[in-house]
Design a protein around this motif. Structure first.
Motif, PDB file in Angstrom:
ATOM      1  N   UNK A 133      17.368  -8.369  14.273  1.00  0.00           N
ATOM      2  CA  UNK A 133      16.714  -9.508  13.626  1.00  0.00           C
ATOM      3  C   UNK A 133      16.666  -9.303  12.118  1.00  0.00           C
ATOM      4  N   UNK A 134      16.670 -10.412  11.379  1.00  0.00           N
ATOM      5  CA  UNK A 134      16.693 -10.296   9.929  1.00  0.00           C
ATOM      6  C   UNK A 134      15.716 -11.251   9.272  1.00  0.00           C
ATOM      7  N   UNK A 135      15.186 -10.828   8.132  1.00  0.00           N
ATOM      8  CA  UNK A 135      14.258 -11.657   7.363  1.00  0.00           C
ATOM      9  C   UNK A 135      15.052 -12.719   6.615  1.00  0.00           C
ATOM     10  N   UNK A 365      12.694  -5.173  10.114  1.00  0.00           N
ATOM     11  CA  UNK A 365      12.182  -6.206   9.193  1.00  0.00           C
ATOM     12  C   UNK A 365      10.977  -5.708   8.382  1.00  0.00           C
ATOM     13  N   UNK A 366      10.779  -4.395   8.379  1.00  0.00           N
ATOM     14  CA  UNK A 366       9.702  -3.786   7.586  1.00  0.00           C
ATOM     15  C   UNK A 366       8.349  -4.414   7.896  1.00  0.00           C
ATOM     16  N   UNK A 367       8.110  -4.673   9.164  1.00  0.00           N
ATOM     17  CA  UNK A 367       6.848  -5.276   9.564  1.00  0.00           C
ATOM     18  C   UNK A 367       5.697  -4.289   9.394  1.00  0.00           C
ATOM     19  N   UNK A 368       4.604  -4.777   8.820  1.00  0.00           N
ATOM     20  CA  UNK A 368       3.411  -3.960   8.637  1.00  0.00           C
ATOM     21  C   UNK A 368       2.203  -4.713   9.173  1.00  0.00           C
ATOM     22  N   UNK A 369       1.690  -4.232  10.290  1.00  0.00           N
ATOM     23  CA  UNK A 369       0.518  -4.835  10.935  1.00  0.00           C
ATOM     24  C   UNK A 369       0.694  -6.322  11.189  1.00  0.00           C
ATOM     25  N   UNK A 370       1.702  -6.726  11.977  1.00  0.00           N
ATOM     26  CA  UNK A 370       1.877  -8.152  12.292  1.00  0.00           C
ATOM     27  C   UNK A 370       0.689  -8.671  13.092  1.00  0.00           C
ATOM     28  N   UNK A 379      13.641 -22.188  16.311  1.00  0.00           N
ATOM     29  CA  UNK A 379      13.477 -20.824  16.806  1.00  0.00           C
ATOM     30  C   UNK A 379      13.501 -19.777  15.700  1.00  0.00           C
ATOM     31  N   UNK A 380      12.987 -20.128  14.545  1.00  0.00           N
ATOM     32  CA  UNK A 380      12.725 -19.123  13.517  1.00  0.00           C
ATOM     33  C   UNK A 380      11.301 -18.623  13.710  1.00  0.00           C
ATOM     34  N   UNK A 381      11.119 -17.324  13.602  1.00  0.00           N
ATOM     35  CA  UNK A 381       9.815 -16.699  13.832  1.00  0.00           C
ATOM     36  C   UNK A 381       9.096 -16.480  12.510  1.00  0.00           C
ATOM     37  N   UNK A 382       7.838 -16.931  12.441  1.00  0.00           N
ATOM     38  CA  UNK A 382       6.992 -16.666  11.283  1.00  0.00           C
ATOM     39  C   UNK A 382       5.961 -15.606  11.672  1.00  0.00           C
ATOM     40  N   UNK A 383       5.851 -14.573  10.848  1.00  0.00           N
ATOM     41  CA  UNK A 383       4.938 -13.467  11.127  1.00  0.00           C
ATOM     42  C   UNK A 383       3.974 -13.310   9.958  1.00  0.00           C
ATOM     43  N   UNK A 391       3.784 -13.546   4.694  1.00  0.00           N
ATOM     44  CA  UNK A 391       4.315 -14.232   5.867  1.00  0.00           C
ATOM     45  C   UNK A 391       5.827 -14.134   5.785  1.00  0.00           C
ATOM     46  N   UNK A 392       6.434 -13.599   6.845  1.00  0.00           N
ATOM     47  CA  UNK A 392       7.876 -13.416   6.876  1.00  0.00           C
ATOM     48  C   UNK A 392       8.507 -14.368   7.886  1.00  0.00           C
ATOM     49  N   UNK A 393       9.610 -14.988   7.470  1.00  0.00           N
ATOM     50  CA  UNK A 393      10.374 -15.855   8.359  1.00  0.00           C
ATOM     51  C   UNK A 393      11.567 -15.047   8.857  1.00  0.00           C
ATOM     52  N   UNK A 394      11.682 -14.909  10.181  1.00  0.00           N
ATOM     53  CA  UNK A 394      12.664 -13.999  10.770  1.00  0.00           C
ATOM     54  C   UNK A 394      13.587 -14.747  11.711  1.00  0.00           C
ATOM     55  N   UNK A 395      14.872 -14.485  11.598  1.00  0.00           N
ATOM     56  CA  UNK A 395      15.863 -14.985  12.541  1.00  0.00           C
ATOM     57  C   UNK A 395      16.076 -13.923  13.613  1.00  0.00           C
TER      58      UNK A 395
END
Length: 398
Positions: A133-135, A365-370, A379-383, A391-395
């Protein structure tokens, strides 16, 4: 310039009328395979209404019609319209307006309407998860920490954080709007309805509130229970996760239709509680197959029931994919009826299928405490990251 704007507005209204009276009605309450298209049409209608009510020239100039996509109706639908009396209705000129679709019945029979001969596909098409997955993009919010995110459109998202201010962000232009809660208490969860209205819950005064433009209306006031999670449904209802005040009685999920209680979900058929008791937050999402998915932090589980409230399964994480215990936070679903769950302590997102089978753990995606999650109609994911306030938008699909 004014002439060009008039042309655009005319096209917007034409598209809105076409989708409102034809395509949304045709797809409403149909079989599972077109639930994604229904959501997409509903969101697009909300986007069009937003543009028409805006004076933002950027929105006008960026508008691209999607009606060609919605003309590809499934090949075996027969739409039966409600009977009206005493007037005689010209069947060639019947218009079904958004907001009164509950009277429609749709049966699967041989088609009796005109459809593009090139279109025989069903919705939603099967999609494959990508390996990495990518940001796509990310934004920094003004909160000290971000908690809940809810999609208004492909680029506009509502965010809840550590204050009594709810904020609407655009991914390119930043902060668009700020709304202070009616009571000036902090909101504890938010959701966007199919009409594009923002709903939030106020734990302190035990209310469910709806924001229309800049006006806030309290639509549900509770006694004996405290609201902790909220989501909208495909049929226009609102689901609210409630904790009992005595902390010993199990929590429950209540369905509100027209802000009147319609259904209460609390126990399995054997009398066992579905959800934990206590004061902890429970986030909720409706899946595309109409299952109700609750992220129960105290129980360290995601509990899934069907539309009737019958228990289906519990997902308790996959130990091999994480280092720390599984404590679920935000939850959302996508067009494939996959369930996505925020695992804050393990800095990742679980993806499971509609039956609870583990599919993937997003830990890049360098997620920190989602913390908070939502998925748009593409189907784009917002975290929403609790730690970084981003807030990151991830494919995550090909």
């Amino acid at each position: 310039m004014h002439r060009e704007i008039d042309v655009i507005i005319k096209k917007l209204k034409s598209d809105l009328d076409e989708m409102d009276s034809k395509y949304l009605a045709a797809f409403y309450k149909h079989e599972e395979e077109i639930k994604h298209m229904l959501s997409d049409i509903t969101q697009t209608i909300a986007d069009l209404k937003k543009i028409l009510n805006s004076d933002d020239m950027g929105l006008f100039s960026a508008y691209k019609s999607r009606n060609a996509e919605f003309r590809r109706l499934p090949p075996k639908l027969k739409v039966t319209l409600p009977r009206f009396s005493p007037q005689k209705i010209d069947k060639q000129h019947i218009s079904v307006h958004f907001g009164s679709l509950s009277e429609l019945s749709i049966k699967t029979k041989e088609q009796n309407y005109t459809m593009d001969s090139s279109s025989t596909e069903h919705c939603p098409p099967e999609r494959s998860l990508i390996d990495v997955p990518q940001i796509i993009t990310e934004i920094k919010t003004d909160y000290k920490y971000a908690e809940t995110v809810s999609c208004l459109s492909y680029d506009d998202i509502w965010i809840r954080g550590n204050s009594n201010i709810l904020k609407l962000y655009n991914l390119q232009r930043g902060l668009l709007k700020s709304i202070q809660t009616k009571s000036r208490n902090r909101a504890y969860d938010i959701a966007v309805t199919g009409n594009g209205d923002l709903v939030y819950i106020d734990k302190t005064n035990r209310t469910v509130n709806i924001v229309k433009n800049k006006e806030i209306e309290t639509v549900v006031t509770l006694q004996g229970y405290t609201p902790r999670g909220v989501c909208g449904t495909s049929c226009g209802d609102i689901l609210v996760a409630l904790n009992n005040d005595d902390w010993a009685t199990p929590s429950k999920v209540v369905r509100y239709s027209g802000f009147t209680e319609k259904q209460s979900i609390q126990f399995k058929d054997n009398g066992q509680a579905l959800y934990s008791s206590g004061c902890y937050t429970k986030y909720i999402s409706e899946n595309r197959n109409l299952d109700l998915c609750v992220s129960d932090w105290e129980a360290r589980a995601v509990v899934v029931v069907n539309q009737a409230g019958k228990f289906r399964f519990t997902y308790t994480g996959l130990p091999s994919s994480t280092k720390k215990p599984f404590y679920p936070y935000g939850i959302t679903t996508d067009s494939q009826s996959h369930i996505l769950i925020a695992d804050l302590d393990n800095h990742g997102i679980h993806i499971v299928d509609r039956d609870g089978q583990f599919l993937r753990f997003i830990d890049n995606c360098h997620l920190e405490s989602p913390f908070g999650l939502c998925v748009d109609t593409r189907d784009n994911l917002f975290v929403a990251e609790n730690k970084t306030c981003k807030v990151k938008k991830i494919q995550y699909y090909k």
